[in-house]
Design an enzyme around this catalytic site. Structure first.
Site, PDB file in Angstrom:
ATOM      1  N   ASP A  46      -4.072  -6.548   3.126  1.00  0.00           N
ATOM      2  CA  ASP A  46      -2.707  -6.771   3.604  1.00  0.00           C
ATOM      3  C   ASP A  46      -2.830  -7.707   4.801  1.00  0.00           C
ATOM      4  O   ASP A  46      -3.545  -7.400   5.769  1.00  0.00           O
ATOM      5  CB  ASP A  46      -2.060  -5.465   4.052  1.00  0.00           C
ATOM      6  CG  ASP A  46      -1.770  -4.522   2.882  1.00  0.00           C
ATOM      7  OD1 ASP A  46      -2.044  -4.888   1.734  1.00  0.00           O
ATOM      8  OD2 ASP A  46      -1.260  -3.409   3.142  1.00  0.00           O
TER       9      ASP A  46
ATOM     10  N   ASP B 177       6.577  -0.799  -4.939  1.00  0.00           N
ATOM     11  CA  ASP B 177       6.421   0.010  -3.713  1.00  0.00           C
ATOM     12  C   ASP B 177       7.353   1.220  -3.790  1.00  0.00           C
ATOM     13  O   ASP B 177       8.402   1.247  -3.142  1.00  0.00           O
ATOM     14  CB  ASP B 177       6.787  -0.829  -2.478  1.00  0.00           C
ATOM     15  CG  ASP B 177       5.898  -2.045  -2.313  1.00  0.00           C
ATOM     16  OD1 ASP B 177       4.673  -1.893  -2.308  1.00  0.00           O
ATOM     17  OD2 ASP B 177       6.441  -3.163  -2.201  1.00  0.00           O
TER      18      ASP B 177
END
Ligand code: 1PR
Length: 543
Positions: free
Chosen positions: A243, A397
Site C-alpha cells: 500500500d 473493500d
C-alpha cells in the site's frame, strides 16, 4: 540483433524490460520487410486472438511472417504468439490464424477450475530440447483462457504439455521456431534463463522421429514422452502487497493500516521504500507483487509522477507479474481536460504494470449496471477490450453488516459462525469506496459477479474487518465470493502466520493469497509461508 514484433495491441513492456535486462538491444518491426530482414524474432501476443491477427493483417505482416516461419528462421512466440501459429481459434471463429501448425485453439471447458488459467504451472517436457534442459522442475507463469490440445496433428511440434483439467500444449518447437503458452518474461529466474537461451541462439531440439514412444504405439501420444510423467499442478500464489501513499513530508512510502487506518500517533506509518521492498519480495519468492496507490481516489494518478516512476523502476527489476491499483476512473483536471479511466490504465501499463486493479469505480459501475444495464463504456469493459480480461483485477473493500434475519436486506446474506454485536447470525459484505471511507448499497458477491460479466479477469478480495489484524483471512467472505464467480479470487487481509495461508487454501477454493503486514514487518518470510503450504500438500512455486 533481436527484433520485436510489437503490433501495438497491448502491453509488451515486461518483455522489453526482460530482454534489456539480459543485455540485448531491441529493434522494433515497423514494416513487412523488417520481418524478412530479422535475425531473431520475438512475437509477444497480447489481447484477443482476433485482434492480434486483425492487426497483423492491417500491417501487412501475415505473409512475411508465414514466410519467415516456413523458412525455419529463429522465432519465439509468447502466449497469443503461440496461438496465432494455429489455423484458428474459437475465441474469434471468423479469423484465420497463420496456419503454420494444424488445428484450432479452444476455450477451457466449463468446470470447477478457474478461468483464466492464471498462475504458475509446470511443464511435462515431451522431447529433448536445450531450451528446457534443467528447467523441467520449474514452474512458469501462465495467463490464458484458450489453449491448444496435444494431438496427432501437432505431434511433430509438441515440446511440452501442461495439465489444467486435461493436458494442453504449453510449448512447441520445430527447428528454430519456438512458441510458449506461458510468459518467460514474468516467470522469474527460470523464465529469464529460458529467454536467454533463445536470445543467444543456442537452442537445439531432438527431431520428432527421435522422441517417440515405441513405434508399436500408434496413438496421438506418439511424441509425448512426457505423457507418462505425473500431472503438473497449478500452484497457489502468494502475493506481496504494498500500500503506497505520500507521507506528511511528501515522500512516497509503503504503509499499512489497521482496518485501513494507516496513521499511528497522527503520522502515516512508514514501512519502507516501494521499489526496494518490491525488489526484496521478488528475490524472496513472491509470485506476484501488487501496488495499491491508496490515496489515488482523491488525487489524479497521472499527476502522481513519483508513483509512475516507482512502477517503471520496479518493472525493470521484478520479473513476476506486477499489479497496480488506485485512481482508475474518469477524471477532469484543473484545466478542464477530460481523461478516461482507460487513459489512466494506459499510463499504468506503459509504466510497467501487467494488470491494473479497480476499486471504487467498480462499485459505481455496478450501481449503474444494476439501474440501467451495461453499455460497454465502463472502465472494466474498456480496459478488458484493449488489454484482455486477465489484465483487469477488481479490488473489493468490504465490511461486514450484521442482520438478524436474511429477510432484513436485499443483499446477499451468509449465515456466519462469527456472531454480530447483538448476537446476529447473519451478515452481508458491504462494498466501500474511497479507501473504506464510505459504504454503498452493494454487496461483495453481487459486485464480483457483475464485474465478471463485464469482463474482469480476477478478484482481489480484501476485508476491512480483518485488514491488519493478523487474525486470519475471512473464510466466509472468501467462500461466498468464490462460489459466485469462475475467475480467480485472491484472498486478502488478516494473514498473521503461515498457518493462515494453509487454512485459506485448504478450507476455501481461493486461487491466491495476499498479505502485507507480516511481510513488511519481517514476521514471516515468504519462504516460510511456502514451506508451510508445501508441508500441507498445497502446490506452490518454490521460493
Ligand atoms: O478505489 O480504485 O482508487 O483503489 C484504491 C485501492 O487502495 C483499493 O484497492 C483499496 O483496497 C486500497 N486502499 C485504499 N485505502 C486503503 C487503506 O488501507 N487505507 N488499502 C487501501 C487496502 C488492502 C490490502 C492490504 C491487505 C493485506 N489495503 O491490499 O494490503 O488487507 O493486509 P494485511 O496482510 O496486513 O492484513 P481505488
Amino acid at each position: 540483433m533481436i527484433s520485436l514484433l510489437d503490433y501495438g495491441a497491448g502491453n509488451v513492456r515486461s518483455l522489453r524490460n526482460a530482454v534489456t535486462r539480459l543485455g540485448y538491444a531491441i529493434t522494433d518491426i515497423r514494416t513487412p520487410d523488417d520481418i524478412l530482414g530479422a535475425e531473431r524474432l520475438l512475437f509477444p501476443g497480447v489481447g484477443a486472438f482476433g485482434a492480434a491477427m486483425g492487426r497483423l493483417q492491417e500491417l501487412g505482416f501475415v505473409e512475411p511472417l508465414r514466410q519467415y516461419l516456413l523458412a525455419d528462421r529463429p522465432f519465439l512466440g509468447i502466449c497469443i504468439g503461440l496461438q496465432c501459429l494455429f489455423e484458428g481459434s474459437d475465441e474469434s471463429p471468423e479469423t484465420a490464424g497463420l496456419g503454420v501448425i494444424p488445428g484450432r485453439i479452444g476455450r477451457f471447458p466449463a468446470s470447477d477450475l478457474s478461468v483464466p488459467h492464471m498462475g504458475w504451472n509446470g511443464l511435462r517436457v515431451c522431447r529433448e530440447s536445450s531450451l528446457l534442459a534443467g528447467l523441467e522442475r520449474d514452474r512458469f507463469y501462465f495467463v490464458h483462457s484458450y489453449c491448444a490440445r496435444p494431438g496427432a496433428d501437432n505431434a511433430d511440434w509438441l515440446l511440452a504439455e501442461t495439465d489444467y483439467g486435461a493436458p494442453f500444449v504449453s510449448a512447441v518447437q520445430r527447428g528454430e521456431v519456438i512458441a510458449l503458452q506461458f510468459h518467460p518474461e514474468k516467470s522469474g529466474i527460470a523464465g529469464l534463463e529460458l529467454l536467454q537461451r533463445f536470445l543467444t541462439g543456442t537452442v537445439t531440439v531432438a527431431p520428432f522421429a527421435d522422441a517417440g514412444a515405441p513405434a508399436a504405439t500408434p496413438s496421438p501420444d506418439h511424441a509425448r514422452t512426457g505423457a507418462d510423467r505425473p500431472p503438473t499442478r497449478l500452484a497457489k500464489r502468494v502475493i506481496a502487497c504494498l500500500d503506497v501513499r505520500s507521507n506528511d513530508a511528501g515522500d512516497l512510502v509503503v504503509t499499512k493500516g489497521d482496518q485501513y487506518d494507516v496513521r499511528e500517533q497522527g503520522e502515516v506509518r512508514n514501512l519502507g521504500k516501494p521499489v526496494d521492498l518490491a525488489a526484496r519480495y521478488y528475490r524472496e519468492g513472491a509470485d506476484e507483487i501488487t501496488f495499491l496507490n491508496i490515496t489515488a481516489f482523491r488525487d489524479f494518478p497521472l499527476r502522481d509522477q513519483p508513483m509512475l516512476e516507482v512502477l517503471r523502476r520496479t518493472s525493470e527489476q521484478v520479473f513476476v507479474p506486477l499489479t497496480i491499483g488506485g485512481g482508475i476512473r474518469a477524471f477532469t483536471d484543473a484545466d478542464g481536460r477530460d481523461y478516461s479511466a482507460l487513459d489512466v490504465a494506459d499510463e499504468y501499463f506503459r509504466s510497467g504494470a501487467d494488470k491494473i486493479s479497480i476499486g471504487s469505480d467498480a462499485v459505481y459501475t455496478v450501481e449503474q449496471v444494476r439501474a440501467a444495464g451495461a453499455d460497454g463504456t465502463s472502465a472494466i469493459e474498456q480496459i478488458a477490450r484493449r488489454y484482455g480480461n486477465q489484465a483487469v483485477v477488481i479490488s473489493i473493500d468490504p465490511r461486514r453488516v450484521y442482520v438478524a434475519s436474511p429477510e432484513d436486506t436485499e443483499r446477499t446474506v451468509v449465515e456466519t459462525t462469527i456472531p454480530g454485536p447483538a448476537g446476529e447470525r447473519f451478515c452481508w459484505f458491504q462494498c466501500t469506496v474511497s479507501g473504506g471511507r464510505e459504504g454503498r448499497d452493494v454487496d461483495a458477491v453481487e459486485l464480483a459477479s457483475i464485474c465478471e460479466q463485464l469482463g474482469a479477469g480476477e478478484i482481489l478480495l480484501n476485508s476491512i474487518d480483518r485488514d491488519g489484524t493478523g487474525a486470519g483471512f475471512d473464510l466466509e467472505l472468501i467462500r461466498a465470493v468464490r462460489a459466485a464467480v469462475r475467475i480467480p479470487v485472491i484472498a486478502s487481509s488478516g494473514a498473521g502466520s503461515p498457518a493462515h495461508f494453509v487454512e485459506v487454501f485448504t478450507e476455501t477454493a481461493a486461487d491466491a493469497a495476499l498479505a502485507a503486514g507480516i511481510f513488511h514487518r519481517r514476521e514471516v518470510p515468504i519462504s516460510g509461508v511456502k514451506e508451510a503450504l508445501a508441508d500441507a500438500g498445497v502446490p506452490v512455486r518454490a521460493a
